[in-house]
Design a protein around this motif. Structure first.
Motif, PDB file in Angstrom:
ATOM      1  N   ASP A 178     -65.266  -4.157 -31.837  1.00  0.00           N
ATOM      2  CA  ASP A 178     -64.873  -3.690 -30.504  1.00  0.00           C
ATOM      3  C   ASP A 178     -63.914  -2.509 -30.602  1.00  0.00           C
ATOM      4  O   ASP A 178     -63.901  -1.635 -29.755  1.00  0.00           O
ATOM      5  N   ILE A 208     -72.895   0.867 -29.392  1.00  0.00           N
ATOM      6  CA  ILE A 208     -72.547  -0.562 -29.484  1.00  0.00           C
ATOM      7  C   ILE A 208     -71.462  -0.960 -28.482  1.00  0.00           C
ATOM      8  O   ILE A 208     -71.129  -2.134 -28.353  1.00  0.00           O
ATOM      9  N   GLY A 209     -70.872   0.020 -27.786  1.00  0.00           N
ATOM     10  CA  GLY A 209     -69.824  -0.313 -26.807  1.00  0.00           C
ATOM     11  C   GLY A 209     -68.489  -0.612 -27.443  1.00  0.00           C
ATOM     12  O   GLY A 209     -67.785  -1.542 -27.044  1.00  0.00           O
ATOM     13  N   VAL A 211     -64.634   1.046 -29.024  1.00  0.00           N
ATOM     14  CA  VAL A 211     -63.687   2.146 -28.842  1.00  0.00           C
ATOM     15  C   VAL A 211     -63.197   2.608 -30.206  1.00  0.00           C
ATOM     16  O   VAL A 211     -62.796   1.788 -31.037  1.00  0.00           O
ATOM     17  N   LEU A 267     -63.210   6.367 -20.029  1.00  0.00           N
ATOM     18  CA  LEU A 267     -63.279   5.235 -20.970  1.00  0.00           C
ATOM     19  C   LEU A 267     -63.100   3.926 -20.211  1.00  0.00           C
ATOM     20  O   LEU A 267     -62.008   3.634 -19.705  1.00  0.00           O
ATOM     21  N   LYS A 268     -64.165   3.143 -20.131  1.00  0.00           N
ATOM     22  CA  LYS A 268     -64.126   1.903 -19.344  1.00  0.00           C
ATOM     23  C   LYS A 268     -64.661   0.736 -20.145  1.00  0.00           C
ATOM     24  O   LYS A 268     -65.549   0.900 -20.975  1.00  0.00           O
ATOM     25  N   ASP A 269     -64.111  -0.449 -19.883  1.00  0.00           N
ATOM     26  CA  ASP A 269     -64.541  -1.624 -20.638  1.00  0.00           C
ATOM     27  C   ASP A 269     -65.819  -2.219 -20.024  1.00  0.00           C
ATOM     28  O   ASP A 269     -66.403  -1.633 -19.105  1.00  0.00           O
ATOM     29  N   ALA A 270     -66.251  -3.366 -20.538  1.00  0.00           N
ATOM     30  CA  ALA A 270     -67.513  -3.979 -20.114  1.00  0.00           C
ATOM     31  C   ALA A 270     -67.551  -4.279 -18.619  1.00  0.00           C
ATOM     32  O   ALA A 270     -68.620  -4.339 -18.008  1.00  0.00           O
TER      33      ALA A 270
END
Lengths: 406, 406
Positions: A178, A208-209, A211, A267-270
């Motif tokens: 992650d 893959i999502g 950072v 930049l954003k999370d799931a």
């Protein structure tokens, strides 16, 4: 009765540089007559440049006058400095807005604190060898798993081995992380990454999502036009990368304390949560801004005269790097780094391990360096020297090493 | 795909002072002709004292000279400053050693970060009303439980209500906490605690095995000899208390940034782990020391001349506090604090709620203060004014309030 943070019990030994300091002090006590040369900790030796000193004097003067006094700074940094930083990115061809720049007291703090805005169960990928702060801060936060003594590694980290075989550049891990910590020009190996290879990492992270936390503290030492100064020079980095920068190495601010972190709004999370807003909240709640005087010093770094002066300092240190590199190669040592970076990563001769080399270099040649194994299991058998000494000391250290190994 | 720290989603609104800044800016945009007087955020207005300015100029000069340049500072603070701080404790009759003092960039950072060395499941007790940093930092770390809208409180915190009924001093909670945040002289109420009462808290914490995190940022404003300046003036505090101190309010360092935290070596958790060593490890890993120039400024605060100058500043602000207190009392308002503290805590007249009072004070009287409800549910109906303005502005603000409420 209260309990402490149990994660701290998983930390291995003390912070690397504290251990070195203890060993050096012990030697000095028993050998007060010996003059050691320190090419260990990455601390600079050249004084702050004149135009920056002038800016700090002016800022101190302002603080003593009721009409120009500055109280609390904006949490995220003064506009004058955020603008200068965003301007530098524009010149590099990266579109970073002022409100994506967060001014801080240094890259070490940001490197350690940035993990707080990630999920507690995030899987962390680190290079091996690696700057210990990424590892230790995630141990403290509970993401490391247990320490496995036989492997010299934590069970839950994803390690990306950087070795002679892969030219000290990491390969994509088998398991998807992650958070991926990358540092180029690299500390400790002094190796760089090409723009093409970094673009592959950006594409991988977006796919893959994950950072990428990109530590660009040493970007000022890059002279090769093929080597990127910022991860935002790669397309798509704004949706997968945070970049950490320092004034310590480009302008000698190790004792002045100033750095910044870029967190793009894209930049954003799931769940679509903006990491920029989380870092703004963390900064606003847990930090109160860098001193006005110091931010004015940072502004002076970006002035025409400031740029001229710091370029001279960087050239000075790179002359040291070349001297170390060439000197050690001339006696047959295998040496990496030192070209676009202020670190020289040498292979310990005769199969010596890193701490043995450290101890012998200290006690026999009276030179202080940093054992490669202190940066991770894969650093075993290597050793880091820095170019941040004075030229005179650097020359003397190389001569001592030559005489010692002759 | 990666996830962010879910605890952040439990934070309520933005940081209080950011909200106030937004409201004030919105009013200024529509009323550019109005000159607002700010007695809201606890920011000082008097310039840094001459002897401190002199020390900073000298330190800047040192940084520009190769023979006197200072690189990385010791992580935990320069000896000269830690010695001066330990000396001040000795004068107060507290035996605090130099290696129990940790120099930092300010009390806000330390207040927010100190929770990291505690267990993730530690039960946290906070006063209500309270300085929001204690609350929010523990929300971010996952100790708060859920936000309960109907109660305006978090489900897992132990709240100690401070009200008119108990003279705004907290009582022992029914449930045993692991961490207890206390701040005296108090922000926001401006109320103090007697040495006798604080001794009861120390005895209580030792009895139940809890740690008191004692925020003494405003100790310099104490004139009453019965009011303790440090929790270490109570016997047994070294086994149950951490103390946080600031240079922001005694020497006007809000924009200079310097503070320190005392963690006694005798403070140990249920397993005998030293909290001093954990904080040292956190400091060494996640922080790189306060700037040399700023630590020299801190040293100057302890000089004879520095002490004389800062005492004059404190007297200046306390004259403001008395003016506000007496002025508001003269028109029949109920007012607390402002005697041994730079904060005045007033009861909103006519049963007005805190944010209504804020909005009306801003738009009708053109004075900026801080709504009591921003500090917690029990602060509803109260309002904080600070004594940190200039005397002229303070007088003008009181006259505006008098005219407005007449």
């Amino acid at each position: 009765m209260f309990h402490s943070n149990t994660n701290y019990q998983r930390l291995q030994g003390s912070y690397l540089f504290s251990t070195i300091a203890r060993k050096v002090n012990a030697f000095k006590e028993t050998h007060p007559e010996v003059e050691l040369i320190r090419l260990g900790i990455g601390d600079v030796t050249q004084p702050i440049a004149p135009s920056i000193i002038k800016a700090m004097h002016a800022a101190v003067e302002e603080m003593g006058n009721p009409d120009t006094f500055h109280g609390y700074a904006p949490d995220l940094g003064y506009d004058f400095l955020r603008k200068a930083i965003a301007g530098e990115y524009r010149e590099m061809g990266c579109s970073i807005a002022e409100d994506e720049v967060f001014v801080s007291d240094g890259a070490k703090s940001d490197s350690a604190n940035i993990q707080e805005i990630f999920h507690k169960d995030a899987k962390v990928a680190v290079c091996d060898p690696v700057y210990p702060v990424y590892v230790d801060s995630n141990v403290m936060a509970g993401r490391s798993g247990e320490w496995e003594t036989e492997k010299n590694r934590y069970s839950r980290y994803i390690y990306m081995t950087c070795s002679e075989e892969n030219g000290f550049t990491p390969e994509f891990p088998e398991e998807d992380p992650d958070m991926i910590y990358l540092c180029f020009p690299n500390n400790p190996t002094g190796m760089t990454i090409s723009k093409e290879k970094l673009q592959e990492w950006v594409d991988y992270a977006n796919r893959i999502g994950a950072v990428i936390i990109y530590d660009a503290a040493y970007e000022a030492y890059i002279s090769d036009p093929e080597v990127p100064h910022s991860i935002y020079q790669c397309s798509g980095a704004e949706t997968c990368a945070i970049e950490i920068r320092s004034f310590s190495k480009n302008a000698g601010f190790t004792g002045v304390r100033l750095g910044f972190t870029v967190v793009p709004k894209a930049l954003k999370d799931a769940d679509g949560i903006s990491m920029n807003s989380l870092w703004a909240r963390r900064h606003g709640t847990c930090y109160n801004g860098a001193p006005y005087i110091i931010q004015k010093a940072g502004e002076a770094v970006y002035s025409e005269q400031g740029q001229k002066e710091i370029r001279e300092q960087i050239a000075y240190y790179m002359k040291n790097a070349a001297y170390i590199r060439e000197g050690l190669e001339s006696i047959g040592l295998t040496v990496y780094g030192g070209v676009n970076a202020p670190y020289i990563w040498l292979k310990c001769p005769d199969g010596m391990d890193s701490w043995t080399f450290f101890d012998r270099l200290l006690t026999e040649a009276h030179v202080v360096g940093t054992p490669g194994s202190g940066f991770g299991a894969a650093g075993e058998g290597f050793f880091r020297l820095t170019a941040f000494g004075t030229y005179e000391n650097t020359v003397a250290a190389v001569e001592r090493i030559k005489a010692w190994l002759a």
